[in-house]
Write a protein that holds these residues in place. Structure first.
Motif, mmCIF file in Angstrom:
data_model
loop_
_atom_site.group_PDB
_atom_site.id
_atom_site.type_symbol
_atom_site.label_atom_id
_atom_site.label_comp_id
_atom_site.label_asym_id
_atom_site.label_seq_id
_atom_site.Cartn_x
_atom_site.Cartn_y
_atom_site.Cartn_z
ATOM 1 N N TYR A 1 35.578 65.479 33.504
ATOM 2 C CA TYR A 1 34.106 65.509 33.189
ATOM 3 C C TYR A 1 32.991 64.487 33.562
ATOM 4 O O TYR A 1 32.049 64.810 33.431
ATOM 5 N N SER A 2 33.919 62.564 33.110
ATOM 6 C CA SER A 2 32.973 61.682 33.641
ATOM 7 C C SER A 2 32.231 62.076 34.848
ATOM 8 O O SER A 2 30.855 61.778 34.924
ATOM 9 N N ALA A 3 33.163 62.119 35.934
ATOM 10 C CA ALA A 3 32.124 62.537 36.987
ATOM 11 C C ALA A 3 31.376 63.462 37.504
ATOM 12 O O ALA A 3 30.384 63.449 38.073
ATOM 13 N N PHE A 4 31.821 64.498 36.577
ATOM 14 C CA PHE A 4 31.010 66.170 36.660
ATOM 15 C C PHE A 4 30.146 65.911 35.554
ATOM 16 O O PHE A 4 28.708 66.244 36.646
ATOM 17 N N THR A 5 29.296 65.375 34.347
ATOM 18 C CA THR A 5 27.947 65.226 34.186
ATOM 19 C C THR A 5 27.598 63.454 34.496
ATOM 20 O O THR A 5 25.984 63.880 34.341
ATOM 21 N N VAL B 1 25.601 65.692 37.979
ATOM 22 C CA VAL B 1 24.551 66.455 37.116
ATOM 23 C C VAL B 1 23.605 66.030 36.578
ATOM 24 O O VAL B 1 22.347 65.658 37.050
ATOM 25 N N CYS B 2 23.973 64.521 35.866
ATOM 26 C CA CYS B 2 22.726 63.801 35.463
ATOM 27 C C CYS B 2 21.956 63.387 36.503
ATOM 28 O O CYS B 2 20.626 63.218 36.764
ATOM 29 N N SER B 3 22.967 62.391 38.018
ATOM 30 C CA SER B 3 21.756 62.104 38.524
ATOM 31 C C SER B 3 20.753 63.266 39.277
ATOM 32 O O SER B 3 19.540 62.946 39.795
ATOM 33 N N GLN C 1 38.609 75.951 32.478
ATOM 34 C CA GLN C 1 37.641 75.192 32.775
ATOM 35 C C GLN C 1 36.251 75.448 32.515
ATOM 36 O O GLN C 1 35.259 74.741 32.986
ATOM 37 N N TRP C 2 36.177 76.569 32.857
ATOM 38 C CA TRP C 2 34.271 77.332 33.599
ATOM 39 C C TRP C 2 34.138 77.141 32.687
ATOM 40 O O TRP C 2 33.047 76.824 31.966
ATOM 41 N N ARG C 3 34.237 78.047 31.405
ATOM 42 C CA ARG C 3 33.609 77.562 30.001
ATOM 43 C C ARG C 3 33.070 75.612 30.126
ATOM 44 O O ARG C 3 32.002 75.965 28.798
ATOM 45 N N PRO C 4 34.452 75.394 29.452
ATOM 46 C CA PRO C 4 34.302 73.971 28.843
ATOM 47 C C PRO C 4 33.084 73.854 30.221
ATOM 48 O O PRO C 4 32.696 72.599 29.319
ATOM 49 N N LEU C 5 33.316 73.547 31.471
ATOM 50 C CA LEU C 5 32.180 72.861 32.562
ATOM 51 C C LEU C 5 30.827 73.160 32.472
ATOM 52 O O LEU C 5 29.989 72.961 32.642
ATOM 53 N N ALA C 6 31.090 74.445 31.539
ATOM 54 C CA ALA C 6 29.469 75.402 31.195
ATOM 55 C C ALA C 6 28.345 73.978 30.283
ATOM 56 O O ALA C 6 27.369 73.880 30.330
ATOM 57 N N CYS C 7 29.487 73.859 28.760
ATOM 58 C CA CYS C 7 29.023 73.346 28.664
ATOM 59 C C CYS C 7 28.956 71.966 28.877
ATOM 60 O O CYS C 7 28.447 70.990 28.398
ATOM 61 N N GLY C 8 29.940 71.488 29.526
ATOM 62 C CA GLY C 8 29.368 69.730 30.196
ATOM 63 C C GLY C 8 28.620 69.787 31.292
ATOM 64 O O GLY C 8 27.289 68.819 30.989
ATOM 65 N N PHE C 9 27.671 71.337 31.493
ATOM 66 C CA PHE C 9 26.487 71.180 31.833
ATOM 67 C C PHE C 9 25.415 70.509 31.014
ATOM 68 O O PHE C 9 24.520 69.596 31.878
ATOM 69 N N LEU C 10 25.776 71.688 30.195
ATOM 70 C CA LEU C 10 24.459 71.038 29.120
ATOM 71 C C LEU C 10 23.792 69.770 28.316
ATOM 72 O O LEU C 10 23.387 69.180 28.263
ATOM 73 N N ALA C 11 25.898 69.241 27.948
ATOM 74 C CA ALA C 11 25.491 68.344 27.628
ATOM 75 C C ALA C 11 25.114 67.182 28.687
ATOM 76 O O ALA C 11 24.286 65.885 28.445
ATOM 77 N N ALA C 12 25.411 67.219 30.145
ATOM 78 C CA ALA C 12 24.707 66.122 31.359
ATOM 79 C C ALA C 12 23.372 66.113 31.254
ATOM 80 O O ALA C 12 22.341 65.586 31.455
ATOM 81 N N SER C 13 22.619 68.184 31.160
ATOM 82 C CA SER C 13 21.124 67.889 30.929
ATOM 83 C C SER C 13 20.531 67.204 29.427
ATOM 84 O O SER C 13 19.493 66.040 29.889
ATOM 85 N N ALA C 14 21.905 67.231 28.926
ATOM 86 C CA ALA C 14 21.105 66.225 27.829
ATOM 87 C C ALA C 14 20.781 64.322 27.571
ATOM 88 O O ALA C 14 20.306 63.917 27.431
ATOM 89 N N LEU C 15 21.907 64.713 28.058
ATOM 90 C CA LEU C 15 22.042 62.734 28.967
ATOM 91 C C LEU C 15 21.109 62.052 29.681
ATOM 92 O O LEU C 15 20.670 61.600 29.825
ATOM 93 N N ALA D 1 16.868 54.511 35.397
ATOM 94 C CA ALA D 1 17.529 56.379 35.299
ATOM 95 C C ALA D 1 18.489 56.481 35.888
ATOM 96 O O ALA D 1 19.540 56.480 35.946
ATOM 97 N N PHE D 2 17.313 56.627 37.775
ATOM 98 C CA PHE D 2 18.325 57.597 38.007
ATOM 99 C C PHE D 2 19.659 56.646 39.608
ATOM 100 O O PHE D 2 20.752 57.387 39.514
ATOM 101 N N TRP D 3 18.984 55.942 39.514
ATOM 102 C CA TRP D 3 19.927 54.611 40.221
ATOM 103 C C TRP D 3 20.861 54.068 39.611
ATOM 104 O O TRP D 3 22.235 54.432 39.705
ATOM 105 N N ARG D 4 20.881 53.800 37.834
ATOM 106 C CA ARG D 4 22.115 53.661 37.323
ATOM 107 C C ARG D 4 23.066 54.759 37.063
ATOM 108 O O ARG D 4 24.133 54.298 37.413
ATOM 109 N N ASN D 5 22.469 55.978 37.099
ATOM 110 C CA ASN D 5 23.579 57.296 36.888
ATOM 111 C C ASN D 5 24.507 57.028 38.805
ATOM 112 O O ASN D 5 25.934 57.760 38.284
#
Length: 307
Positions: A189-193, A196-198, A72-86, A34-38
């Motif tokens: 957003y794709s690069a950010f998630t 964080v996911c990696s 963009q800070w508030r959306p990216l805070a949600c993006g951080f949680l989304a990346a954690s869920a991913l 999973a790590f190397w895929r991301n």
């Protein structure tokens, strides 16, 4: 659907269906996979981000523009949680492919629209009777199939539970992504998630003392397959199809991932399917298809799929 859209849809389904068999066939830990895929996906996304946003990057380098606007800070805070869920989705789903059959793992993780509908209902979106009927069918099918795994013993039930956790985490990712995508571009957003996911998967691997190097040739080939098939080819074809075909149609056709993955596991690993579980697996797919076509939660899944 025109022939080109149909071909792209089949490519999408086949590419996504390769995830579970490739993970199950590798000898490395599924967390490492999973790590190397991301991480490999991030290595591809960053150059694309720099290419697609080269003017903005040049302004940032010259000090004429901040990397992120204040909005963009508030959306990216949600993006951080989304990346954690991913990250949770990848860790749970890819681990489940080692503990239960590929057919069960992919069928249970495909219940994501069911959990998406429940999240929408919890947020005040009224679900139709058809949605609840499909949800009931999917839950009954999942419970019955898991009951058969419980009777057989071993690690199959744990794998089933992890697949369900992966589906719930993916539903959380799509729900959070709707809020995160408001003021953030798709490449950023794709690069950010992916970043964080990696990082989170890397931390999990280090805490669990999972080896990240020294893989054999089959594992290396599986990692390349995960990068080129679901990560690049699958997402690319999906984005192409979503520009030509209604999201509901695509969502239903993506349910073919489960039987195709089961056939791939049989061909690659000789992994069969218990005949007693087949009716319940079909019931899961039928229930999810009803939920998807009822329209509940489709606004969220449509946006998240494009990202």
């Amino acid at each position: 659907m025109d022939p080109l859209s149909m071909a792209a849809t089949l490519v999408t389904v086949a590419a996504f269906a390769a995830t579970a068999p490739l993970t199950a066939a590798a000898s490395a830990s599924p967390l490492a996979m999973a790590f190397w895929r991301n991480c490999l996906g991030l290595a591809v996304l960053v150059p694309l981000l720099l290419l697609l946003r080269r003017r903005q990057v040049a302004l940032v380098v010259r000090g004429k523009r901040p990397v992120l606007r204040r909005a963009q800070w508030r959306p990216l805070a949600c993006g951080f949680l989304a990346a954690s869920a991913l990250a949770c989705h990848f860790a749970a789903f890819m681990t489940s492919t080692r503990l239960t059959s590929v057919a069960m793992s992919t069928a249970l993780v495909a219940t994501q629209p069911v959990w998406q509908a429940l999240i929408a209902a919890g947020q005040g979106v009224r679900a139709s009777g058809r949605t609840w009927a499909g949800l009931t069918l999917a839950v009954v099918g999942a419970a019955a199939a898991a009951g058969l795994d419980l009777q057989s013993g071993g690690t199959a039930v744990l794998g089933d539970l992890l697949a369900v956790v992966g589906a719930i985490a993916l539903a959380g990712y799509t729900a959070l992504s709707e809020r995160a995508r408001a003021d953030v571009s798709t490449p950023l957003y794709s690069a950010f998630t992916a970043l964080v996911c990696s990082l989170e998967l890397l931390a999990l691997c280090l805490l669990a003392h999972v080896p990240l190097t020294g893989f054999d040739r089959s594992t290396q080939l599986s990692l390349l397959g995960l990068l080129f098939l679901p990560q690049l080819l699958g997402l690319g074809a999906l984005n192409f199809v979503l520009g030509r075909v209604p999201a509901t149609t695509v969502s239903v056709l993506l349910l073919l991932e489960s039987p195709i993955a089961a056939l791939a596991a049989w061909w690659m690993m000789g992994q069969g399917i218990e005949p007693a579980t087949v009716p319940w697996l079909l019931l899961i797919i039928l229930g999810v298809a009803i939920v998807v076509t009822s329209g509940a939660g489709l606004r969220r899944s449509r946006r998240a799929s494009v990202s």
